[in-house]
Write an enzyme that holds these catalytic residues in place. Structure first.
Site, short mmCIF file in Angstrom:
data_model
loop_
_atom_site.label_atom_id
_atom_site.label_comp_id
_atom_site.label_asym_id
_atom_site.label_seq_id
_atom_site.Cartn_x
_atom_site.Cartn_y
_atom_site.Cartn_z
N ARG A 1 0.30 10.50 1.12
CA ARG A 1 0.24 11.75 1.45
C ARG A 1 1.49 12.16 0.70
O ARG A 1 2.05 13.30 1.42
CB ARG A 1 0.76 10.38 2.75
CG ARG A 1 -0.33 10.02 3.45
CD ARG A 1 0.23 9.81 5.28
NE ARG A 1 -1.16 8.63 5.36
CZ ARG A 1 -0.28 7.46 6.06
NH1 ARG A 1 0.46 7.94 6.66
NH2 ARG A 1 -1.67 6.73 6.63
N LYS B 1 -11.15 -2.20 5.95
CA LYS B 1 -9.55 -2.00 6.91
C LYS B 1 -10.14 -1.45 8.69
O LYS B 1 -11.45 -1.04 8.50
CB LYS B 1 -9.05 -0.61 6.00
CG LYS B 1 -7.87 -0.05 7.12
CD LYS B 1 -7.20 1.16 6.47
CE LYS B 1 -6.27 1.95 7.23
NZ LYS B 1 -5.04 2.17 6.89
N GLU C 1 0.84 -1.23 0.16
CA GLU C 1 0.11 0.25 0.37
C GLU C 1 0.89 0.79 0.03
O GLU C 1 1.51 1.52 0.95
CB GLU C 1 -0.44 -0.23 1.37
CG GLU C 1 -1.92 0.96 1.82
CD GLU C 1 -2.17 1.11 2.88
OE1 GLU C 1 -3.04 0.10 3.81
OE2 GLU C 1 -2.76 2.32 2.89
C1 3PG Z 1 -2.38 3.66 8.32
O1 3PG Z 1 -1.85 4.35 7.46
O2 3PG Z 1 -2.77 2.84 7.75
C2 3PG Z 1 -1.50 4.13 9.36
O3 3PG Z 1 -0.65 5.44 9.60
C3 3PG Z 1 -0.61 3.14 9.29
O4 3PG Z 1 -0.30 2.98 10.49
P1 3PG Z 1 0.69 3.21 11.91
O5 3PG Z 1 2.20 3.50 11.11
O6 3PG Z 1 0.98 2.95 12.38
O7 3PG Z 1 1.70 0.88 11.07
#
Ligand code: 3PG
Length: 207
Positions: free
Chosen positions: A44, A128, A40
């Site tokens: 951003r 999700k 993924e």
């Molecule tokens: C996402 O975008 O799904 C999360 O920001 C990932 O979360 P993490 O950095 O806590 O793994």
């Protein structure tokens, strides 16, 4: 490939933030070599769409998706760039329609029974769970399984190699997502061996 099939590729979906589009291909190759083909790339950064495009074109064994899809136009742009699945942190009616209109599998984010039920009304059964840890984590997912056992989740947000097995053991968890596979310093340094090693450890996780 449907959403369930994307999530069945590996126990972990790496959540990637890329500032440099030149890092996209070697990073994706390292993740795939470690055993994590579903990747993924979050929208951003300004490099994200180009990163998706390059991975789609140059890493045939990767199944690249777009994350942080928050507007319907993000869904269209991601599909045009070659994304093979879409992930959103939450969901609105227009975003659901925009993601569905691409024809791609999509994982809308939810963190409550009502949000999940709103999607179920539209036939969406794979979601999700975000932000997983902050919303109740394993306890939340166990609680949702009682009344809504037909939903399969990919919990993301606060997942680590230490807590991942607890999630993966749940009957309604297909896999987990997380950013720990691609630490910013490793990506910046081009330390693809480290990324590959982290991916290999994650690929071996189970519940
Ligand atoms: C996402 O975008 O799904 C999360 O920001 C990932 O979360 P993490 O950095 O806590 O793994």
């Amino acid at each position: 490939m449907n959403a369930e099939e994307v999530l069945a590729l590996a126990p972990v979906v790496p959540v990637v933030v890329l500032d440099d589009p030149d890092a996209a291909v070697p990073l994706a190759r390292a993740l795939v070599a470690g055993g994590l083909p579903a990747i993924e790339v979050t929208l951003r950064t300004s490099a994200a769409l180009e990163a998706i495009e390059r991975i789609a074109a140059e890493v045939p064994d990767a199944v690249v998706g777009a994350g942080t899809v928050v507007r319907p136009e993000d869904a269209q742009r991601s599909a045009a760039a070659g994304a093979r699945f879409l992930v959103s942190p939450g969901c609105t009616a227009s975003l659901r329609e925009g993601m569905a209109a691409t024809g791609l599998p999509f994982l809308p984010g939810v963190s409550s029974a009502s949000e999940a039920m709103a999607l179920l009304e539209h036939g969406v059964t794979v979601m999700k769970c975000f932000p997983a840890e902050a919303s109740g984590g394993i306890g939340l997912l166990k609680s949702l399984y009682g009344p809504l056992p037909q939903i399969r989740f990919c919990p993301t947000g606060g997942i680590t190699p230490a807590n991942a097995p607890g999630y993966l053991a749940l009957p309604n968890v297909a896999c987990v997502g997380g950013s720990w596979l691609t630490p910013a310093d490793a990506v910046q340094a081009g330390d693809w061996d480290r990324v590959k090693a982290l991916a290999a450890e994650a690929a071996a996780l189970s519940g």
